[in-house]
Design a protein around this motif. Structure first.
Motif, mmCIF file in Angstrom:
data_model
loop_
_atom_site.group_PDB
_atom_site.id
_atom_site.type_symbol
_atom_site.label_atom_id
_atom_site.label_comp_id
_atom_site.label_asym_id
_atom_site.label_seq_id
_atom_site.Cartn_x
_atom_site.Cartn_y
_atom_site.Cartn_z
ATOM 1 N N LEU A 1 -9.274 2.403 -3.321
ATOM 2 C CA LEU A 1 -8.031 2.539 -2.575
ATOM 3 C C LEU A 1 -7.200 3.711 -3.098
ATOM 4 O O LEU A 1 -6.733 4.544 -2.323
ATOM 5 C CB LEU A 1 -7.226 1.245 -2.638
ATOM 6 C CG LEU A 1 -5.831 1.305 -2.020
ATOM 7 C CD1 LEU A 1 -5.926 1.582 -0.525
ATOM 8 C CD2 LEU A 1 -5.083 0.022 -2.292
ATOM 9 N N ILE A 2 -7.040 3.810 -4.400
ATOM 10 C CA ILE A 2 -6.254 4.895 -4.996
ATOM 11 C C ILE A 2 -6.884 6.246 -4.686
ATOM 12 O O ILE A 2 -6.197 7.187 -4.291
ATOM 13 C CB ILE A 2 -6.090 4.676 -6.509
ATOM 14 C CG1 ILE A 2 -5.163 3.479 -6.759
ATOM 15 C CG2 ILE A 2 -5.551 5.926 -7.198
ATOM 16 C CD1 ILE A 2 -5.126 2.998 -8.190
ATOM 17 N N SER A 3 -8.192 6.335 -4.825
ATOM 18 C CA SER A 3 -8.895 7.582 -4.538
ATOM 19 C C SER A 3 -8.742 7.968 -3.064
ATOM 20 O O SER A 3 -8.488 9.132 -2.730
ATOM 21 C CB SER A 3 -10.370 7.434 -4.904
ATOM 22 O OG SER A 3 -11.044 8.632 -4.723
ATOM 23 N N THR A 4 -8.874 7.000 -2.178
ATOM 24 C CA THR A 4 -8.732 7.254 -0.748
ATOM 25 C C THR A 4 -7.313 7.680 -0.405
ATOM 26 O O THR A 4 -7.105 8.613 0.379
ATOM 27 C CB THR A 4 -9.129 6.007 0.055
ATOM 28 O OG1 THR A 4 -10.484 5.671 -0.247
ATOM 29 C CG2 THR A 4 -9.002 6.245 1.552
ATOM 30 N N LEU A 5 -6.323 7.032 -0.996
ATOM 31 C CA LEU A 5 -4.929 7.396 -0.737
ATOM 32 C C LEU A 5 -4.624 8.811 -1.224
ATOM 33 O O LEU A 5 -3.932 9.575 -0.543
ATOM 34 C CB LEU A 5 -3.976 6.394 -1.394
ATOM 35 C CG LEU A 5 -3.902 5.015 -0.740
ATOM 36 C CD1 LEU A 5 -3.135 4.051 -1.624
ATOM 37 C CD2 LEU A 5 -3.273 5.107 0.643
ATOM 38 N N LYS A 6 -5.153 9.175 -2.390
ATOM 39 C CA LYS A 6 -4.939 10.531 -2.903
ATOM 40 C C LYS A 6 -5.557 11.563 -1.967
ATOM 41 O O LYS A 6 -4.962 12.605 -1.688
ATOM 42 C CB LYS A 6 -5.516 10.670 -4.313
ATOM 43 C CG LYS A 6 -4.670 9.975 -5.357
ATOM 44 C CD LYS A 6 -5.238 10.161 -6.736
ATOM 45 C CE LYS A 6 -4.339 9.484 -7.775
ATOM 46 N NZ LYS A 6 -4.845 9.685 -9.133
ATOM 47 N N ARG A 7 -6.751 11.282 -1.476
ATOM 48 C CA ARG A 7 -7.400 12.186 -0.529
ATOM 49 C C ARG A 7 -6.595 12.303 0.754
ATOM 50 O O ARG A 7 -6.310 13.396 1.233
ATOM 51 C CB ARG A 7 -8.810 11.677 -0.222
ATOM 52 C CG ARG A 7 -9.563 12.585 0.740
ATOM 53 C CD ARG A 7 -10.738 11.900 1.373
ATOM 54 N NE ARG A 7 -10.275 10.852 2.276
ATOM 55 C CZ ARG A 7 -10.983 9.784 2.590
ATOM 56 N NH1 ARG A 7 -12.170 9.587 2.072
ATOM 57 N NH2 ARG A 7 -10.510 8.892 3.428
ATOM 58 N N ASN B 1 1.862 3.588 -10.683
ATOM 59 C CA ASN B 1 1.464 4.508 -11.757
ATOM 60 C C ASN B 1 0.558 5.629 -11.250
ATOM 61 O O ASN B 1 0.575 6.739 -11.776
ATOM 62 C CB ASN B 1 0.770 3.756 -12.886
ATOM 63 C CG ASN B 1 1.714 2.895 -13.676
ATOM 64 O OD1 ASN B 1 2.928 3.117 -13.690
ATOM 65 N ND2 ASN B 1 1.185 1.870 -14.333
ATOM 66 N N ALA B 2 -0.240 5.347 -10.225
ATOM 67 C CA ALA B 2 -1.148 6.349 -9.671
ATOM 68 C C ALA B 2 -0.398 7.398 -8.836
ATOM 69 O O ALA B 2 -0.889 8.502 -8.635
ATOM 70 C CB ALA B 2 -2.215 5.680 -8.812
ATOM 71 N N PHE B 3 0.797 7.046 -8.368
ATOM 72 C CA PHE B 3 1.596 7.943 -7.534
ATOM 73 C C PHE B 3 3.022 8.036 -8.078
ATOM 74 O O PHE B 3 3.984 7.614 -7.423
ATOM 75 C CB PHE B 3 1.606 7.441 -6.077
ATOM 76 C CG PHE B 3 0.245 7.342 -5.482
ATOM 77 C CD1 PHE B 3 -0.388 8.460 -4.968
ATOM 78 C CD2 PHE B 3 -0.440 6.136 -5.461
ATOM 79 C CE1 PHE B 3 -1.658 8.379 -4.430
ATOM 80 C CE2 PHE B 3 -1.708 6.038 -4.919
ATOM 81 C CZ PHE B 3 -2.323 7.166 -4.405
#
Length: 89
Positions: A54-60, A10-12
Motif C-alpha cells: 500500500l505504501i509503495s503504491t501510494l508513493k508511486r 511516518n511514510a508520508f
C-alpha cells in the motif's frame, strides 16, 4: 489487521493524512499538502506485506499525480492494479 495510521503517517511526513471508514471495511485515505489533495480508496489490510504494498503504491501514485518521477522501489508494484480513486466534479 486494521490500517496502521501511524506507519502511514511516518511514510508520508510531508502530508496531512486523514481517513474515513467505508462500509466494506476499507478506508478513504486523503493526503493533503500545500492545498493539494490526493485521495484513494484503500482496501482492508490483512498482513504487514499488504501495508508495504500500500505504501509503495501510494508513493508511486502520488508521484505520477503530481508529475514527478516515482521512487524506484514503488515501480515494483506496477504490475498490480492501481488503487481506486474518486474524481471530483
Amino acid at each position: 489487521m486494521n490500517l496502521d495510521i501511524g506507519t502511514l503517517a511516518n511514510a508520508f511526513p510531508d502530508y496531512e493524512l486523514s481517513t474515513a471508514p467505508r462500509p466494506d471495511g476499507g478506508y478513504v485515505l486523503t493526503l493533503e499538502r500545500e492545498g493539494k489533495s490526493f485521495q484513494r480508496v484503500v482496501p482492508r489490510i490483512g498482513a504487514a506485506a499488504q501495508l508495504d504494498w500500500l505504501i509503495s503504491t501510494l508513493k508511486r501514485d502520488l508521484a505520477l499525480e503530481f508529475g514527478e518521477v516515482p521512487p524506484v522501489e514503488s515501480l515494483k508494484v506496477l504490475h498490480r492494479k492501481p488503487l481506486p480513486r474518486y474524481l471530483r466534479a
